[in-house]
Design an enzyme around this catalytic site. Structure first.
Site: not given
Length: 412
Positions: A217, A338
């Site tokens: 990061c 889903d």
């Protein structure tokens, strides 16, 4: 450790006996293995039963979105070199199924237990594991499972300060963040083919940088730890730099990664990599996965893939075109209702394969394949799809309940 006097109280013994009786009745009625209903009854009679059953075992927990059933099996085979093993080999991975599995063995030294991601923290609390293997986290069952970062946070909080040795995949940022709360972590470079669930930093929300196989990061400095074990081609590299060959009957890069993590777990228990990896060769199929079955004069290879990461790995191991491919997707409770995840799978990898589509949600899949520019046929059922294909090998890829339907149809 094993060898202590019988740890079960009279109440626990009654619970175990009742659970086994209910499981046997369920099997006799043709309702599956009975392990879940038997475990539920036993836990109702003694809520502390799982902890009691685990207290004489050296326990390994295995959790991940993909690969946990196979890895559990590989670890169990490796640890049999050191003593008797009890395991929930059929994949019943919630507390009731785990309780039922442990109740089935009284002489085991090791418990190798697959755990559903959402139950990991609770099962770890009950079983006091010596080792926990964390392989990967990605989206799955979109209607049921919270987003992946919430699962990682659940792991991170549940494992904070754990006495267990955590064997964790250094290539998955979510797994690294979850495991980093633990004082004793062994990092394995097992790889990560599917990266779409790990582009934002789990620690601060910043954008992850991914040069080559590395990641970090740029905003908070959270980064890939240095692994002590690694998958390198067809070898496992151990912490001493020795390379051990992987010989598996299971196909694909993902299973080599599972073997690397399994070798690291086995070493925690004193089983050397060479011994562990040799024993893993025994595994030919796992709960029907990777089995090749003869059906209607064709050779069907049964492959389970439940989510985008799993489908990506599976596409990488199928035989090259023009091998026919049958795809089957359901959206029942155990699958997640889903099906929007179908749009996250790169179906252009199937170009050149004749494709047949079956299953409850075959039309959802057909629309997705149409958009991907693939040639396919929609078939009413497996028999019709198989008849469309010439004699020889057919790759059959299915999600969870569709896979169970297929196994029943082909008598596997």
């Amino acid at each position: 450790m094993a060898g202590n006097s019988d740890p079960l109280s009279p109440r626990a013994k009654i619970a175990v006996t009742a659970g086994k009786a209910v499981a046997a009745a369920s099997r006799a009625a043709g309702r599956g293995s009975g392990s879940v209903i038997g475990g539920r009854v036993a836990l109702k009679l003694d809520p502390d039963l799982l902890a009691r059953l685990a207290q004489n075992l050296d326990v390994v927990l295995v959790s991940a979105t993909n690969g946990k059933t196979t890895t559990t099996r590989l670890i169990a085979e490796a640890l049999r070199a050191a003593g008797p093993v009890v395991s929930n080999a059929l994949g019943a991975n919630m507390p009731a199924g785990i309780t039922s599995a442990l109740a089935g063995s009284s002489d085991a030294r090791y418990g190798v237990i697959e755990v559903d991601e959402k139950y990991l923290a609770g099962v770890a609390r009950d079983t006091d594991p010596k080792c926990i293997a964390l392989l990967n986290l990605s989206r799955d069952q979109l209607d049921r499972a919270a987003e992946t970062r919430m699962l990682a946070e659940n792991w991170r909080e549940g494992l904070a300060g754990s006495k267990a040795v955590i064997v964790a995949n250094a290539d998955d940022p979510l797994v690294v963040w979850a495991a980093s709360s633990s004082p004793n972590v062994i990092w394995v470079a097992a790889g990560q083919m599917w990266k779409d669930d790990a582009w934002s930093c789990p620690s601060c929300g910043g954008v992850m940088q991914r040069p080559g196989d590395d990641w970090f990061c740029g905003e908070c400095g959270f980064r890939r730890p240095t692994p002590s074990w690694a998958l390198s081609g067809d070898h496992v590299l151990d912490p001493h730099g020795s390379a051990w060959p992987i010989h598996l009957q299971l196909p694909g890069r993902a299973n080599k990664a599972n073997a690397a993590s399994s070798a690291a777990v086995a070493a925690v228990f004193g089983v050397p990599p060479q011994v562990a990896l040799e024993r893993m060769y025994q595994v030919q199929a796992v709960a029907g996965r990777y089995d090749v079955v003869q059906f209607m004069e064709r050779d069907l290879r049964l492959l389970l893939a439940k989510n985008p990461a799993g489908w990506l790995e599976t596409f990488s191991l199928i035989d090259p075109p023009p091998t026919p491919v049958i795809l089957s997707v359901n959206a029942r409770g155990a699958d997640g209702t889903d099906t929007s995840w179908l749009w996250d799978v790169d179906y252009t990898r199937l170009t050149g394969h004749p494709i047949c589509v079956v299953g409850d949600r075959k039309l959802d899949l057909a629309v997705r394949l149409e958009v991907a520019g693939q040639h396919f046929q929609v078939c009413d059922n497996l028999d019709q799809a198989v008849q469309q294909s010439p004699p020889g090998r057919i790759e059959v890829i299915a999600n969870y309940t569709a896979f169970q339907d297929l196994r029943r149809r082909v008598g596997n």
